[in-house]
Design a protein around this motif. Structure first.
Motif, PDB file in Angstrom:
ATOM      1  N   ASP A  80       0.830  -1.203   0.000  1.00  0.00           N
ATOM      2  CA  ASP A  80       0.000   0.000   0.000  1.00  0.00           C
ATOM      3  C   ASP A  80       0.869   1.259   0.000  1.00  0.00           C
ATOM      4  O   ASP A  80       0.576   2.222  -0.716  1.00  0.00           O
ATOM      5  CB  ASP A  80      -0.916  -0.005   1.217  1.00  0.00           C
ATOM      6  N   LYS A  84       0.913   4.203  -2.845  1.00  0.00           N
ATOM      7  CA  LYS A  84       0.672   5.612  -2.517  1.00  0.00           C
ATOM      8  C   LYS A  84       1.829   6.490  -2.969  1.00  0.00           C
ATOM      9  O   LYS A  84       1.632   7.633  -3.418  1.00  0.00           O
ATOM     10  CB  LYS A  84       0.458   5.751  -1.014  1.00  0.00           C
ATOM     11  N   SER A  95      -8.773   4.622  -2.189  1.00  0.00           N
ATOM     12  CA  SER A  95      -9.135   4.870  -0.790  1.00  0.00           C
ATOM     13  C   SER A  95     -10.534   5.450  -0.670  1.00  0.00           C
ATOM     14  O   SER A  95     -11.323   5.028   0.189  1.00  0.00           O
ATOM     15  CB  SER A  95      -8.122   5.825  -0.147  1.00  0.00           C
ATOM     16  N   ALA A 116      -5.404   0.327   0.811  1.00  0.00           N
ATOM     17  CA  ALA A 116      -6.503   0.863   0.001  1.00  0.00           C
ATOM     18  C   ALA A 116      -7.090  -0.182  -0.931  1.00  0.00           C
ATOM     19  O   ALA A 116      -8.118   0.064  -1.559  1.00  0.00           O
ATOM     20  CB  ALA A 116      -5.988   2.051  -0.822  1.00  0.00           C
TER      21      ALA A 116
END
Length: 254
Positions: A80, A84, A95, A116
């Motif tokens: 994750d 990001k 998200s 997410a």
């Protein structure tokens, strides 16, 4: 995106070992059905978990719930964080979608608190060698986080094959890649007979995004009620690909 692994190689090697042990235990204890043991991705046990929609589901629901294994949670968190870092706009879209789904239905439970992604696939080995495939039910412009696990020589086998890009990439145990798996044909090469290879993937089904954009109902119901997206399929594709980072953004950020 060839992410690799965290800088602390010794600690990450321990994570790899712990996940391998957890997958071995799961393969022995989990009662697999025929579709989980042999499927279009290969002849190895694979278990999906998390929030999904598609493939016959009539509404968004949990496939199953993943266990809170500490080492697996670390894999999920690293995947994750990399997502990001390298695609922050796409990550934010994932998200927001997950948050909207959970607000609309409190029964939905994510696999991991710090991720997410809606779903995860546990490829339990002991020799995960995939057929050439795309994950066509995933979000078309979305990314999938794939981590290789096990004990094998990555210079001799287990390579990631990206057929449309004509690439063969060394993919060592503990390494992470992020790819648009719905549109890129991919597979991996075989390993030696005494070696072990597993993999852990995170993804989000395309149906999750359609469900939210249709007002938390199926696309068929949305259209039957006179709903209109306002954007064509091609326009939605361009909108979502526009969430990817540019080369200039990556250079500045990384």
């Amino acid at each position: 995106m060839l992410v690799g692994s965290p800088k602390d190689q010794q600690a990450w090697a321990q994570v790899n070992n712990e996940v391998q042990s957890a997958f071995e235990d799961a393969r022995r204890e989990y009662k697999l059905d025929s579709k989980q043991a042999n499927h279009r991705r290969g002849s190895f046990p694979a278990v999906a978990a998390g929030i999904s929609y598609g493939g016959g589901q009539t509404r968004v629901s949990n496939l199953s719930q993943s266990s809170a294994n500490h080492a697996v949670c670390r894999l999920a968190g690293f995947g994750d964080a990399a997502f990001k870092l390298y695609a922050p706009r796409l990550h934010a879209y994932y998200s927001r979608t997950m948050q909207a789904l959970r607000r609309s239905d409190r029964s939905l439970k994510p696999n991991f608190r710090k991720s997410a992604f809606g779903g995860a696939m546990f490829n339990l080995g002991p020799r995960v060698v995939t057929f050439v495939h795309t994950d066509h039910l995933n979000h078309p412009a979305g990314w999938c986080a794939i981590t290789a696990i096990g004990r094998f020589d990555p210079t001799e086998g287990g390579h990631l094959l990206l057929w449309d890009l004509k690439l063969m990439i060394e993919f060592p145990p503990g390494a992470l890649v992020l790819i648009p798996s719905a549109i890129l044909r991919h597979s991996n090469t075989t390993i030696k007979g005494h070696e072990r290879r597993y993999s852990f993937t995170q993804y989000s089904a395309g149906g999750l995004f359609r469900w939210v954009e249709c007002g938390f109902k199926s696309q068929a119901t949305f259209h039957a009620e006179g709903g209109d997206y306002g954007l064509s399929g091609a326009q939605r594709w361009l909108r979502d690909v526009g969430l990817w980072s540019t080369w200039g953004e990556l250079q500045h950020r990384v």
